[in-house]
Design a protein around this motif. Structure first.
Motif, PDB file in Angstrom:
ATOM      1  N   ASP A  73      -3.741  26.858   7.653  1.00  0.00           N
ATOM      2  CA  ASP A  73      -3.480  27.985   6.747  1.00  0.00           C
ATOM      3  C   ASP A  73      -2.486  27.605   5.649  1.00  0.00           C
ATOM      4  OD1 ASP A  73      -5.191  29.691   8.074  1.00  0.00           O
ATOM      5  OD2 ASP A  73      -3.614  30.624   9.289  1.00  0.00           O
ATOM      6  N   ARG A  74      -1.615  26.625   5.930  1.00  0.00           N
ATOM      7  CA  ARG A  74      -0.589  26.228   4.958  1.00  0.00           C
ATOM      8  C   ARG A  74      -1.076  25.194   3.968  1.00  0.00           C
ATOM      9  NH1 ARG A  74       2.519  26.050   9.785  1.00  0.00           N
ATOM     10  NH2 ARG A  74       2.480  23.764   9.749  1.00  0.00           N
ATOM     11  N   GLN A  75      -2.250  24.599   4.211  1.00  0.00           N
ATOM     12  CA  GLN A  75      -2.719  23.503   3.375  1.00  0.00           C
ATOM     13  C   GLN A  75      -3.352  24.000   2.082  1.00  0.00           C
ATOM     14  OE1 GLN A  75      -1.599  20.501   4.531  1.00  0.00           O
ATOM     15  NE2 GLN A  75      -0.812  21.994   6.020  1.00  0.00           N
ATOM     16  N   LYS A  76      -2.977  23.375   0.982  1.00  0.00           N
ATOM     17  CA  LYS A  76      -3.546  23.722  -0.319  1.00  0.00           C
ATOM     18  C   LYS A  76      -4.895  23.043  -0.537  1.00  0.00           C
ATOM     19  CE  LYS A  76       0.952  24.497  -2.508  1.00  0.00           C
ATOM     20  NZ  LYS A  76       1.877  24.082  -3.602  1.00  0.00           N
ATOM     21  N   ASP A  77      -5.069  21.863   0.088  1.00  0.00           N
ATOM     22  CA  ASP A  77      -6.314  21.106  -0.094  1.00  0.00           C
ATOM     23  C   ASP A  77      -6.893  20.773   1.277  1.00  0.00           C
ATOM     24  OD1 ASP A  77      -8.420  19.534  -0.824  1.00  0.00           O
ATOM     25  OD2 ASP A  77      -7.208  17.875  -1.610  1.00  0.00           O
ATOM     26  N   LEU A  78      -7.884  21.517   1.702  1.00  0.00           N
ATOM     27  CA  LEU A  78      -8.483  21.290   3.016  1.00  0.00           C
ATOM     28  C   LEU A  78      -9.355  20.035   3.050  1.00  0.00           C
ATOM     29  CD1 LEU A  78      -9.479  24.918   4.057  1.00  0.00           C
ATOM     30  CD2 LEU A  78      -7.635  23.521   5.003  1.00  0.00           C
ATOM     31  N   LYS A  79      -9.684  19.495   1.880  1.00  0.00           N
ATOM     32  CA  LYS A  79     -10.511  18.289   1.847  1.00  0.00           C
ATOM     33  C   LYS A  79      -9.688  16.998   1.897  1.00  0.00           C
ATOM     34  CE  LYS A  79     -14.446  20.234  -0.742  1.00  0.00           C
ATOM     35  NZ  LYS A  79     -13.917  21.468  -1.324  1.00  0.00           N
ATOM     36  N   CYS A  80      -8.352  17.101   1.799  1.00  0.00           N
ATOM     37  CA  CYS A  80      -7.528  15.883   1.846  1.00  0.00           C
ATOM     38  C   CYS A  80      -7.589  15.283   3.243  1.00  0.00           C
ATOM     39  CB  CYS A  80      -6.088  16.185   1.437  1.00  0.00           C
ATOM     40  SG  CYS A  80      -5.122  17.025   2.697  1.00  0.00           S
ATOM     41  N   GLU A  81      -7.266  13.998   3.371  1.00  0.00           N
ATOM     42  CA  GLU A  81      -7.502  13.303   4.635  1.00  0.00           C
ATOM     43  C   GLU A  81      -6.666  13.831   5.800  1.00  0.00           C
ATOM     44  OE1 GLU A  81      -6.489   9.123   4.847  1.00  0.00           O
ATOM     45  OE2 GLU A  81      -5.113   9.326   3.176  1.00  0.00           O
ATOM     46  N   THR A  82      -5.464  14.331   5.552  1.00  0.00           N
ATOM     47  CA  THR A  82      -4.666  14.851   6.656  1.00  0.00           C
ATOM     48  C   THR A  82      -5.243  16.173   7.174  1.00  0.00           C
ATOM     49  OG1 THR A  82      -3.170  15.776   4.986  1.00  0.00           O
ATOM     50  CG2 THR A  82      -2.508  13.703   6.018  1.00  0.00           C
ATOM     51  N   SER A  83      -5.684  17.019   6.259  1.00  0.00           N
ATOM     52  CA  SER A  83      -6.306  18.285   6.684  1.00  0.00           C
ATOM     53  C   SER A  83      -7.611  18.018   7.426  1.00  0.00           C
ATOM     54  CB  SER A  83      -6.587  19.177   5.469  1.00  0.00           C
ATOM     55  OG  SER A  83      -5.401  19.557   4.821  1.00  0.00           O
ATOM     56  N   TRP A  84      -8.423  17.112   6.872  1.00  0.00           N
ATOM     57  CA  TRP A  84      -9.700  16.803   7.518  1.00  0.00           C
ATOM     58  C   TRP A  84      -9.481  16.171   8.882  1.00  0.00           C
ATOM     59  CZ3 TRP A  84     -14.228  17.986   8.608  1.00  0.00           C
ATOM     60  CH2 TRP A  84     -15.127  17.093   9.179  1.00  0.00           C
ATOM     61  N   ALA A  85      -8.466  15.326   9.021  1.00  0.00           N
ATOM     62  CA  ALA A  85      -8.180  14.705  10.312  1.00  0.00           C
ATOM     63  C   ALA A  85      -7.909  15.773  11.368  1.00  0.00           C
ATOM     64  CB  ALA A  85      -6.983  13.765  10.178  1.00  0.00           C
ATOM     65  N   VAL A  86      -7.114  16.756  11.009  1.00  0.00           N
ATOM     66  CA  VAL A  86      -6.798  17.834  11.947  1.00  0.00           C
ATOM     67  C   VAL A  86      -8.051  18.635  12.290  1.00  0.00           C
ATOM     68  CG1 VAL A  86      -5.549  20.017  12.205  1.00  0.00           C
ATOM     69  CG2 VAL A  86      -4.376  18.010  11.282  1.00  0.00           C
ATOM     70  N   MET A  87      -8.864  18.948  11.283  1.00  0.00           N
ATOM     71  CA  MET A  87     -10.080  19.714  11.541  1.00  0.00           C
ATOM     72  C   MET A  87     -11.070  18.925  12.382  1.00  0.00           C
ATOM     73  SD  MET A  87     -10.911  22.015   8.157  1.00  0.00           S
ATOM     74  CE  MET A  87     -10.796  20.699   6.943  1.00  0.00           C
ATOM     75  N   GLN A  88     -11.146  17.626  12.130  1.00  0.00           N
ATOM     76  CA  GLN A  88     -12.091  16.803  12.874  1.00  0.00           C
ATOM     77  C   GLN A  88     -11.658  16.647  14.331  1.00  0.00           C
ATOM     78  OE1 GLN A  88     -12.358  13.708  14.351  1.00  0.00           O
ATOM     79  NE2 GLN A  88     -14.540  13.291  14.145  1.00  0.00           N
ATOM     80  N   MET A  89     -10.363  16.624  14.560  1.00  0.00           N
ATOM     81  CA  MET A  89      -9.823  16.330  15.892  1.00  0.00           C
ATOM     82  C   MET A  89      -9.857  17.525  16.832  1.00  0.00           C
ATOM     83  SD  MET A  89      -8.483  13.928  17.715  1.00  0.00           S
ATOM     84  CE  MET A  89      -7.534  13.715  19.226  1.00  0.00           C
ATOM     85  N   PHE A  90      -9.564  18.715  16.314  1.00  0.00           N
ATOM     86  CA  PHE A  90      -9.351  19.857  17.199  1.00  0.00           C
ATOM     87  C   PHE A  90     -10.416  20.939  17.013  1.00  0.00           C
ATOM     88  CE2 PHE A  90      -5.070  18.122  16.190  1.00  0.00           C
ATOM     89  CZ  PHE A  90      -4.808  17.600  17.443  1.00  0.00           C
ATOM     90  N   ARG A  91     -10.544  21.764  18.032  1.00  0.00           N
ATOM     91  CA  ARG A  91     -11.502  22.880  17.985  1.00  0.00           C
ATOM     92  C   ARG A  91     -11.030  23.909  16.966  1.00  0.00           C
ATOM     93  NH1 ARG A  91     -14.685  25.108  23.205  1.00  0.00           N
ATOM     94  NH2 ARG A  91     -15.949  26.698  22.204  1.00  0.00           N
ATOM     95  N   LEU A  92     -11.961  24.418  16.179  1.00  0.00           N
ATOM     96  CA  LEU A  92     -11.631  25.325  15.081  1.00  0.00           C
ATOM     97  C   LEU A  92     -12.053  26.758  15.389  1.00  0.00           C
ATOM     98  CD1 LEU A  92     -12.852  23.095  12.107  1.00  0.00           C
ATOM     99  CD2 LEU A  92     -10.525  23.272  13.030  1.00  0.00           C
ATOM    100  N   ASN A  93     -11.391  27.688  14.738  1.00  0.00           N
ATOM    101  CA  ASN A  93     -11.813  29.082  14.861  1.00  0.00           C
ATOM    102  C   ASN A  93     -13.017  29.326  13.950  1.00  0.00           C
ATOM    103  OD1 ASN A  93     -10.782  29.290  12.257  1.00  0.00           O
ATOM    104  ND2 ASN A  93      -8.977  30.473  12.840  1.00  0.00           N
ATOM    105  N   ALA A  94     -13.521  30.547  13.951  1.00  0.00           N
ATOM    106  CA  ALA A  94     -14.732  30.855  13.179  1.00  0.00           C
ATOM    107  C   ALA A  94     -14.531  30.611  11.682  1.00  0.00           C
ATOM    108  CB  ALA A  94     -15.138  32.306  13.433  1.00  0.00           C
ATOM    109  N   LYS A  95     -13.345  30.934  11.171  1.00  0.00           N
ATOM    110  CA  LYS A  95     -13.057  30.775   9.744  1.00  0.00           C
ATOM    111  C   LYS A  95     -13.206  29.321   9.313  1.00  0.00           C
ATOM    112  CE  LYS A  95      -9.097  30.920   6.554  1.00  0.00           C
ATOM    113  NZ  LYS A  95      -7.663  31.288   6.421  1.00  0.00           N
ATOM    114  N   TYR A  96     -12.567  28.409  10.024  1.00  0.00           N
ATOM    115  CA  TYR A  96     -12.594  27.006   9.603  1.00  0.00           C
ATOM    116  C   TYR A  96     -13.882  26.300  10.025  1.00  0.00           C
ATOM    117  CZ  TYR A  96      -7.867  27.634   7.963  1.00  0.00           C
ATOM    118  OH  TYR A  96      -6.772  28.073   7.262  1.00  0.00           O
TER     119      TYR A  96
END
Length: 393
Positions: free
Chosen positions: A180-203
């Protein structure tokens, strides 16, 4: 095994195994990239774990081939890292989101990822992949990855790597609050987190909606792996909630994500999970029967194991004798195909449960005979045989 061969400069340290094996460069990652740049070669990084069976198979077969060795030692700087114990291996795992082993990553002299091979390959296939990694026409682009091994991952992400005993996983609120705090969800740190962990419906929806852009940044394999996890989580949730509509949506999402592919095996396994979660054992049996009726003899060699596992679950959880009775023909076929103790044990138990004591005795004795030849622990079937004989008196 020969000892380490030292030269005057640390940058040229190598590990040489016995004659006819790969020469692995043992410098740091930065030194490995520098060496590749100086020699105008490509780095092949062998990503493995100590527990990976297929890594060991590759080491003893494909990577021992003279054809493979000729290409590797002439055109590549070869390096390898244990991805759960080696400090740089862990950093590289965080960086490139390794989803299975063995994985082979290829880098140019600037440290940019240009190609990857995931999973076991026979010699001819692997050599073809090596040629693609060398050829600029077939090299790939992963612009989402910087060359910095530590681009600023959150601590909870770092804590999730290493060996199983060392890993610590965050709760869902921590992950979602970070995103929720990230300005760029496509940057590698944001993508790493999304790729690694289970996401809610929004993400989850965000990943599916931005799949093409993510593939351009991080590669199709990487993104497709996450997409599968998202859709599987939906199917799993549908099973737990007994929600047929949600399950059908997950199947539709899967077909949309993998157009033109044979998804029958995957969908079948999801259906098993859905029916079993709902204790709809009759539908499980009918599903297996329909598959068995269309299986070739060669396909039955693989299907038989699936039949045994599912049938044992039904034996343990289903009290409907008619359902267990309907299982008998397909389990008998699986036992004949597998010709192993576990399947004959399942068959004997089902026969006993349905009151076919004479046939249960034959199946149990055959299972015990096969099991003893293979040094299996046949005591459970021997105990069952005692119960069968008591019924036959």
């Amino acid at each position: 095994m020969k000892k380490l061969i030292a030269t005057f400069l640390i940058a040229t340290l190598t590990i040489t195994l016995h004659a006819g094996e790969i020469t692995y460069f043992s410098g740091t990652w930065a030194e490995t990239i520098a060496k590749a740049k100086a020699e105008k070669k490509i780095v092949m990084l062998d990503c493995y774990t100590d527990w990976c069976v297929w890594c060991k198979v590759m080491d003893k077969s494909t990577l021992q081939s003279d054809t493979t060795l000729d290409v590797l030692n002439k055109s590549f700087i070869c390096a390898r890292r244990e991805m759960e114990k080696d400090p740089e291996g862990i950093k590289l795992d965080m960086k490139y989101l390794i989803s299975g082993y063995p994985t082979y990553l290829f880098f140019d002299g600037d440290g940019k990822l240009i190609y990857q091979v995931i999973g076991y390959r026979a010699t001819a296939d692997f050599v073809e992949e090596l040629k693609k990694a060398i050829d600029p026409k077939t090299q790939q682009s992963y612009p989402g990855f910087s060359t910095n091994l530590e681009p600023g991952y959150p601590q909870f992400y770092k804590n999730a790597f290493g060996t199983g005993t060392e890993r610590k996983f965050p709760d869902s609120d921590t992950v979602m609050a970070y995103l929720d705090r990230q300005k760029d969800l496509k940057c590698e740190t944001s993508w790493a987190v999304m790729q690694m962990f289970r996401l809610n419906a929004k993400y989850s929806k965000w990943v599916l909606d931005n799949a093409d852009a993510l593939k351009n940044l991080y590669g199709s394999d990487n993104v497709q792996n996450k997409i599968y996890k998202i859709i599987f989580a939906k199917a799993d949730s549908a099973a737990l909630k007994q929600d047929q509509k949600l399950f059908d949506e997950a199947v539709a999402d899967l077909k949309k994500a993998y157009p033109g592919q044979d998804l029958s095996g995957t969908i079948r396994s999801w259906q098993y999970n859905y029916y079993l979660s709902n204790k709809d054992f009759d539908k499980v049996v009918k599903l297996m029967q329909s598959i068995g009726d269309t299986c070739s003899e060669n396909s039955w060699k693989y299907f038989a194991g699936e039949v045994n596992n599912t049938s044992w679950t039904i034996f343990e959880k289903c009290d409907d004798i008619k359902v267990c009775e309907s299982l008998l023909p397909i389990v008998r076929k699986a036992a004949e195909v597998n010709n192993d103790w576990p399947t004959y044990d399942t068959y004997a138990n089902l026969l006993f449960k349905t009151g076919h004591y004479a046939e249960a005795k034959i199946a149990a004795e055959k299972g015990i005979e096969i099991g003893k030849k293979n040094n299996d622990n046949t005591k459970p079937t021997e105990d069952l045989l005692v119960q069968i004989n008591a019924k036959l008196k």
